[in-house]
Design an enzyme around this catalytic site. Structure first.
Site, short mmCIF file in Angstrom:
data_model
loop_
_atom_site.label_atom_id
_atom_site.label_comp_id
_atom_site.label_asym_id
_atom_site.label_seq_id
_atom_site.Cartn_x
_atom_site.Cartn_y
_atom_site.Cartn_z
N HIS A 58 34.62 44.18 46.17
CA HIS A 58 34.22 44.27 44.64
C HIS A 58 35.34 44.24 43.49
CE1 HIS A 58 30.34 47.17 45.73
NE2 HIS A 58 29.80 45.79 46.36
N GLU A 104 36.63 54.01 51.95
CA GLU A 104 36.89 54.60 50.19
C GLU A 104 38.13 54.59 49.71
OE1 GLU A 104 34.67 53.24 47.49
OE2 GLU A 104 32.74 52.95 48.99
N GLU A 158 37.57 47.13 42.06
CA GLU A 158 38.52 48.17 42.80
C GLU A 158 39.99 47.48 43.10
OE1 GLU A 158 35.66 48.82 45.73
OE2 GLU A 158 33.56 49.02 44.86
N HIS A 180 37.43 49.70 50.14
CA HIS A 180 36.57 49.29 48.56
C HIS A 180 36.75 50.57 47.77
CE1 HIS A 180 32.64 47.26 49.09
NE2 HIS A 180 33.42 47.36 50.23
#
Ligand code: 7B0
Ligand code: CA
Ligand code: CA
Ligand code: ZN
Length: 415
Positions: free
Chosen positions: A162, A367, A165, A293
């Site tokens: 992504h 994350e 990020e 992420h």
């Protein structure tokens, strides 16, 4: 009946559920705060609109990136929605403190070249393939005798699938940094580098990353997807139960657009082909995979496409408890929340569902923490150092992940 028919036509048109009432062209996504969705089921209904769930706050409210039709669909679910301010402009880059600002794509390549020049015995650059716009998707292999493909358990880390990020590239560079600088200085790291082959790809979506960073405001463009057409969410484009379960969108404008077919995107192909290329003599060499992420501070494991913990033929009880045990141990170290991916919300076509479901590699998604996609550069060091131990522990598990549940004898024949 008309409503039922209309809903059916919408599904046929690939609108993935609710969002198709307003056929007006969808403008770019913005961030919103959604309240009223506090369970996994409610968050999955929210995700089913196509909105990307960016983080879950401590009070249970959810930050999303959504296009107008998705906002309308979220409201129809009876959830409250309010717009969030655009991210604050980052401070102008100061050359004197270059080391504490985010690496551009070019700076990342230069950094990798430098590492390889400084540590040629243990670090080798590789190009996994090219992005849609023709940029190299570059990684570093770290191991003793790095030029040879030794019979050592392999580990793959990827980041920045992504685009926005931004911290995730820094986390990958941090890992490359400690594995090389501390070789022959810290015994835990020396042992790992001597006994593993560690592949690290810091920027998996270079076109998106460059686009996100090429911003007039220096705040970032909030770009998530790749750059083919209006962009595909690469983390919905992998070839395992692709588009199966309402965990991605068929709307090209959506932040979770899954693409026209599984592995339709050059970047997905390159990453998948790289993983497939690690099958040597009929055996997948990669034992551990991590997709990095940000910014919900989570440790996730498969599957994301189903709420079931185990799936006959795809996730045995021992595989599930191995994932869960390792995941919880990593979270105990970095302070994140550990959970199965679908406990967050349903997703389909994700990287880690494919690496486990198709390739049988024990797989995780981190994350990273932080308060937005663009934490202040002054926070990079704290936010990445926090994962020092968890990343080393995960790399150690490549010898036999089943060690986590005490079944290394049964599965790996080791004491
Ligand atoms: C995503 O905010 C993916 C879970 C993987 N099984 C979570 C990820 O793609 O929705 N969250 S994020 O977009 N980074
Ligand atoms: Ca080696
Ligand atoms: Ca090998
Ligand atoms: Zn992400």
């Amino acid at each position: 009946m008309a409503a039922v028919l209309a809903a059916f036509v919408m599904v046929l048109a690939g609108q993935s559920g609710a969002g198709a009432a307003a056929p007006a062209p969808d403008s770019p996504s913005k961030q919103y705060l959604v309240t009223g969705a506090t369970t996994a089921q409610q968050r999955s209904r929210l995700a089913r609109t196509g909105a990307a769930i960016d983080t879950v706050r401590a009070d249970g409210s959810v930050e999303v990136s959504a296009i107008p039709s998705e906002v309308a669909a979220i409201k129809r679910l009876g959830l409250r929605v309010r717009a969030l301010p655009a991210p604050p402009a980052a401070p102008a880059p100061a050359p004197s403190i270059a080391a504490t600002s985010y690496h551009t794509y070019a700076e990342t390549l230069a950094e990798l070249d430098q590492v390889v020049a400084n540590y040629p015995q243990i670090a080798r650059k590789f190009v996994a393939g090219k992005s849609y716009q023709g940029r190299d998707i570059v990684g570093v292999k770290i191991s003793d005798n790095v030029a040879s493909d030794e019979n050592e358990p392999e580990v793959l880390y990827i980041a920045n699938i992504h685009a926005r990020e931004r911290l995730t590239n820094e986390q990958a560079l941090y890992l490359i940094g400690i594995l090389t600088k501390e070789y022959n200085a810290t015994s835990r790291i020396t042992n790992l580098v001597n006994s593993r082959e560690i592949w690290i790809i810091p920027i998996s979506n270079p076109d998106g990353q460059v686009y996100d960073m090429t911003s007039d405001t220096s705040a970032g463009r909030m770009w998530r997807k790749n750059r083919r057409g209006s962009g595909t969410d690469l983390n919905r484009n992998f070839a395992y139960n692709w588009g199966c379960c309402g965990g991605s969108s068929g709307n090209t404008a959506s932040e979770t657009y899954r693409g026209p077919s599984a592995e339709s995107e050059p970047e997905t192909k390159v990453l998948s082909n790289f993983v497939r290329s690690r099958v040597v003599g009929g055996r997948q060499q990669l034992k551990i995979f991590l997709d990095i992420h940000s910014y919900a501070a989570l440790v996730l494991w498969p599957f994301g496409y189903t709420y079931s913990n185990t799936v006959p033929g795809a996730m045995s009880a021992d595989e599930e408890s191995t994932h869960r045990t390792i995941g919880r141990q990593l979270a105990a170290s970095n302070g994140y929340t550990p959970e199965q991916s679908s406990d967050l919300y349903i997703t389909d076509g994700t990287t880690d569902d494919w690496t486990f479901g198709n390739q049988r590699i024990f797989s995780f998604t981190f994350e990273l923490g932080g308060s937005s996609f663009y934490p202040s550069p002054s926070q990079i060091e704290t936010l990445t150092t926090r994962n020092r131990d968890s990343l080393l522990t995960l790399t150690e598990y490549a010898d036999c992940p089943y060690r986590a549940i005490g079944k290394q004898q049964q599965y790996c024949g080791t004491p």
